[in-house]
Design a protein around this motif. Structure first.
Motif, mmCIF file in Angstrom:
data_model
loop_
_atom_site.group_PDB
_atom_site.id
_atom_site.type_symbol
_atom_site.label_atom_id
_atom_site.label_comp_id
_atom_site.label_asym_id
_atom_site.label_seq_id
_atom_site.Cartn_x
_atom_site.Cartn_y
_atom_site.Cartn_z
ATOM 1 N N ASP A 37 0.911 -1.161 0.046
ATOM 2 C CA ASP A 37 -0.070 0.131 0.111
ATOM 3 C C ASP A 37 0.842 1.338 -0.054
ATOM 4 O O ASP A 37 2.216 1.228 -0.362
ATOM 5 C CB ASP A 37 -0.818 0.069 1.269
ATOM 6 C CG ASP A 37 -0.240 -0.141 2.613
ATOM 7 O OD1 ASP A 37 0.990 0.388 2.481
ATOM 8 O OD2 ASP A 37 -0.730 -0.735 3.447
ATOM 9 N N THR A 38 0.387 2.319 0.206
ATOM 10 C CA THR A 38 1.197 3.666 -0.037
ATOM 11 C C THR A 38 1.971 3.887 1.254
ATOM 12 O O THR A 38 3.005 4.569 1.060
ATOM 13 C CB THR A 38 0.111 4.873 0.121
ATOM 14 O OG1 THR A 38 -0.793 4.558 1.289
ATOM 15 C CG2 THR A 38 -0.675 4.821 -1.225
ATOM 16 N N THR A 40 -2.943 1.716 -4.322
ATOM 17 C CA THR A 40 -3.537 3.080 -4.065
ATOM 18 C C THR A 40 -4.869 2.445 -3.314
ATOM 19 O O THR A 40 -5.597 3.548 -2.694
ATOM 20 C CB THR A 40 -3.995 3.936 -5.320
ATOM 21 O OG1 THR A 40 -4.738 3.186 -6.061
ATOM 22 C CG2 THR A 40 -2.645 4.428 -5.951
#
Lengths: 485, 48
Positions: free
Chosen positions: A86-87, A296
């Motif tokens: 993930d980010t 994202t």
């Protein structure tokens, strides 16, 4: 140290885990995520379903085996894959929800370097209203279901003893089911039990199937060479039905199951119903509910999975008519085309198309078997993917090094027709390849030399022997790897 | 009679000799060996 995570501990997942640990040793971590605490030798569930075995005979706890082998175990259910991380963290992860009594409901994210999806099928009883143990029919898909079926069969035998005629319907509960072989086995084991209890005369046994012909078994039937003639599995199976006085309803899609009555549609468009006193109907399969997200957080489930919930791998999924299906459409490495470190084996991979000819009723209802991919092929897939990942991790291989296409492997299948070391019988079948290849084998699609079937006590001995051998192997006891998949 | 039962009614029945052989232990020991050899052949074909 890299981590290989395996989702599922059935035949394919458990086989992959044992081989990976054997090949990787202590240099890398092998972690298995499975919602059930016990391993189950599913082919023997039919014997639980007639009361000849118990749950204890067909299961054992996974945790002690994994502890002994140095494999990390999480009793949990996978719910989402984050193949790009993930980010916050770019490491790929899988999100799981624990199911063990002490940690039930706890959510955990586990990072991985390689992921094998071996989650098996979701038993989709919901596809047919009233189908399944929570509805109005029985199942032998799990040991608990099979125990319930055995108890109900016992009641049927008591009613027969009291002189009350009974109709037992055994088969599949939807037009798109697979595993017709298991339904066939259960039908003949029940018939065998009724004879063994001396109550066969008042019992009517009906096999209800979505197969176009008996002996299709979801693999389009087989052609055998017998006494100088090419004979079909259809003729062979019909003969067994006649000999044992088992009735059959073919080309059927069960629309709903009510208490004591089921409603079905056949391929020619006829709607009919059938009253029953006992009904064991297998459900259709779907992929497990597993979502996928990109870095994202965008949902990419549709990109990774087919609409039926199974993971897309290196198969040709382009839509084409039956006449254009080719053996080469089937996957060989089981690697996801989207992520090189993601694989799917066993029932969890999306097949490119069925093996049996697809058919629809005039109303558009699909009534044809889905392709089986259990047992021996599942185990081989698990082992070969384990070898590929081991080569990628330890030898720097850039692509999978091992293959296991169902269009290039044979399979042996033993279908029990009644248990007992002296009077049991079973149908032994071998076929090569599993997926017909009409280019290599014009006319039959399979090697006639390697495809054969026979009925007898010896086949029952083999099935009984396999029960003990595969449980021994799954327990990873000394010499386990010498027992083939 | 439905389609399945029509086909079943026309299927060949095994002879009494065939039925006896299916549970005749000496013959079945031989078949046991043959089935296992065939299965080993299948296993070899699946090894890539």
């Amino acid at each position: 140290m890299a981590r290989v995570v395996i989702l599922g501990a059935g035949v394919s997942g458990h086989t992959a885990a044992l081989h990976l640990k054997r090949l990787l040793g202590k240099r890398h971590e092998v972690l298995v995520v499975a919602p059930n605490a016990d391993w189950n030798w599913i082919p023997s569930n039919i014997w639980v379903g007639v009361g000849r075995m118990t749950t204890k005979d067909v299961t054992f706890p996974l945790a002690p085996v994994y502890r002994r082998k140095g494999i990390t175990f999480r009793q949990a259910k996978a719910v989402a894959i984050w193949p790009e991380g993930d980010t916050v963290d770019p490491l790929p992860t899988v999100e799981v929800v624990h199911t063990s009594p002490g940690r039930a409901g706890e959510v955990e994210r586990i990072s991985y370097d390689y992921l094998i999806n071996a989650t098996g099928p979701r038993l989709n009883f919901g596809a047919t209203p009233g189908l399944g143990p929570d509805g109005n029919s029985l199942s032998v898909c799990t040991p608990a279901h099979a125990e319930q079926a055995a108890a109900e069969l016992g009641k049927v035998i008591e009613r027969l003893r009291a002189g009350e005629p009974q109709r037992l319907v055994i088969g599949v509960g939807h037009g798109t089911c697979t595993c017709e072989g298991a339904a066939f086995e259960y039908a003949f084991n029940v018939e065998h039990e009724l004879r063994a209890h001396g109550v066969r005369d008042l019992a009517e046994v009906v096999y209800l199937t979505n197969e176009y012909e008996l002996g299709d078994f979801g693999v389009g039937g087989m052609v055998f060479e017998q006494q100088g003639f090419l004979s079909s599995s259809q003729l062979w199976t019909e003969s067994l039905f006649r000999e044992r006085d088992v009735h059959a309803i073919l080309r059927a899609h069960v629309e709903r199951v009510e208490p004591g009555k089921l409603y079905y549609e056949t391929l020619d468009g006829v709607q009919d119903s059938l009253a029953f006193d006992f009904a064991m109907l297998l459900p259709p399969f779907r992929g497990q509910e597993l979502a996928a997200y990109d870095r994202t957080g965008e949902n990419i489930t549709d990109r990774l999975f087919a609409p039926n919930g199974f993971l897309k791998v290196d198969a040709d999924y382009s839509a084409k008519p039956f006449e254009q299906w080719r053996a080469g459409d089937w996957p060989s490495t089981y690697q996801s085309p989207s992520y090189a470190n993601l694989f799917a084996v066993g029932i969890a991979f999306a097949p490119p198309h069925p093996i049996s000819v697809p058919r629809k009723s005039p109303a558009g209802t699909v009534i044809s078997p889905a392709p089986p991919r259990t047992g021996m092929p599942s185990g081989v897939m698990g082992r070969q993917v384990a070898r590929s990942i081991a080569a990628m991790l330890t030898a720097g291989a850039q692509t999978p090094t091992h293959t296991a296409s169902m269009a290039a492997m044979g399979a042996a299948c033993i279908a029990s027709a009644g248990t007992g070391l002296r009077h049991g019988t079973a149908a032994a079948m071998t076929m090569y390849p599993v997926v017909p290849d009409y280019v290599r084998f014009p006319g039959t699609g399979r090697s006639v030399k390697d495809t054969y079937g026979e009925v007898g006590l010896a086949a029952h001995w083999v099935k009984h022997l396999l029960h003990f051998l595969f449980i021994y192997k799954a327990k990873a006891l000394p010499g386990w790897r010498l027992i083939p998949e | 009679m439905n389609l399945g039962d029509e086909r079943i009614a026309a299927a060949p029945l095994p002879t009494s000799r065939t039925i006896r052989l299916r549970t005749f232990v000496p013959y079945q020991l031989w078949r046991f060996l043959r089935i296992n050899l065939r299965m080993v052949a299948m296993i070899r074909k699946g090894d890539h």
